[in-house]
Design a protein around this motif. Structure first.
Motif, short mmCIF file in Angstrom:
data_model
loop_
_atom_site.label_atom_id
_atom_site.label_comp_id
_atom_site.label_asym_id
_atom_site.label_seq_id
_atom_site.Cartn_x
_atom_site.Cartn_y
_atom_site.Cartn_z
N GLU A 28 -2.12 0.67 9.68
CA GLU A 28 -1.91 2.06 10.10
C GLU A 28 -0.89 2.72 9.18
O GLU A 28 -0.09 2.04 8.54
CB GLU A 28 -1.44 2.11 11.55
CG GLU A 28 -0.14 1.36 11.80
CD GLU A 28 0.21 1.26 13.28
OE1 GLU A 28 1.10 2.01 13.71
OE2 GLU A 28 -0.40 0.44 13.98
N ASP A 29 -0.97 4.03 9.12
CA ASP A 29 0.01 4.79 8.36
C ASP A 29 1.33 4.76 9.12
O ASP A 29 1.35 4.98 10.33
CB ASP A 29 -0.43 6.25 8.20
CG ASP A 29 -1.68 6.39 7.34
OD1 ASP A 29 -1.88 5.54 6.45
OD2 ASP A 29 -2.44 7.35 7.55
N TYR A 37 3.02 10.40 10.76
CA TYR A 37 2.84 8.95 10.69
C TYR A 37 3.61 8.32 11.84
O TYR A 37 4.57 8.89 12.34
CB TYR A 37 3.42 8.38 9.39
CG TYR A 37 2.59 8.53 8.15
CD1 TYR A 37 1.51 9.40 8.07
CD2 TYR A 37 2.89 7.79 7.02
CE1 TYR A 37 0.77 9.53 6.91
CE2 TYR A 37 2.16 7.90 5.85
CZ TYR A 37 1.08 8.77 5.80
OH TYR A 37 0.36 8.89 4.67
N MET A 81 -1.17 4.63 4.45
CA MET A 81 -0.03 4.36 3.59
C MET A 81 1.15 3.93 4.45
O MET A 81 1.37 4.45 5.53
CB MET A 81 0.35 5.63 2.80
CG MET A 81 1.58 5.43 1.94
SD MET A 81 2.22 6.92 1.12
CE MET A 81 0.88 7.34 0.06
N LYS A 82 1.88 2.96 3.93
CA LYS A 82 3.14 2.56 4.56
C LYS A 82 4.26 2.96 3.61
O LYS A 82 4.23 2.62 2.43
CB LYS A 82 3.17 1.06 4.80
CG LYS A 82 2.33 0.59 5.95
CD LYS A 82 2.57 -0.89 6.23
CE LYS A 82 1.76 -1.39 7.38
NZ LYS A 82 0.33 -1.49 7.11
#
Length: 172
Positions: A71-72, A26, A1-2
């Motif tokens: 990537e998170d 994160y 998740m971003k």
């Protein structure tokens, strides 16, 4: 998740982004810091030497690079990032992304920004608190359309950063 934090300068995007990324474990990216690394100078100098258009084009390129990463991460956007070009559209199209608007009142922003306005190219020319407040009121009105497209809206006025981060985590 971003997770993309947006809001006006002085809303706390950088501070809260670092704290949120630590809580979620994160990676953290500050868009302005990335631009400064690439240019090897501060934002104020970029504005002064190259102008806002150059800055916005560079900001757009750096944002697109971030959007492509798998990537998170928590990303603190610049105050104007969601308002230029198709930036907000692109951010919202990223699979698994969440946008968070850190909403502050004009009075809170005026109080926070007045003492540091010399380091903020968009407001450095303003001399008095009433001038700054008038500018912020107009600018915030213009940008509200973009900020309010966020999935999550969190009020930051008179709140401890830890409370705000917990609020964001609950709403995710």
């Amino acid at each position: 998740m971003k997770i993309f934090l947006n809001g006006y300068m002085g809303a706390g995007k950088s501070l809260l982004g670092r704290q949120l990324s630590a809580v979620l474990n994160y990676n953290y990216v500050d868009l302005d810091e990335q631009i400064e690394l690439i240019e090897q100078t501060d934002i104020q100098s970029i504005f002064k030497k190259r102008g806002e258009l150059y800055f916005r084009n560079l900001e757009n390129k750096v944002l697109r690079d971030i959007l492509e990463k798998e990537e998170d991460m928590v990303v603190s956007l610049g105050g104007g990032t969601p308002c230029y070009g198709d930036n907000m559209k692109w951010i919202k199209e990223v699979s698994g992304s969440k946008t968070v608007y850190l909403k502050a009142t004009v009075q809170t922003l005026t109080d926070r920004l007045f003492l540091e306005k010399v380091h903020r190219p968009v407001i450095s020319h303003l001399q008095t608190k009433p001038e700054l407040e008038e500018f912020l009121r107009k600018h915030l009105f213009e940008r509200a359309y973009y900020y309010n497209q966020s999935e999550i809206i969190v009020d930051v006025d008179n709140r401890d950063p830890e409370q705000i981060v917990n609020d964001i985590v609950e709403k995710l």
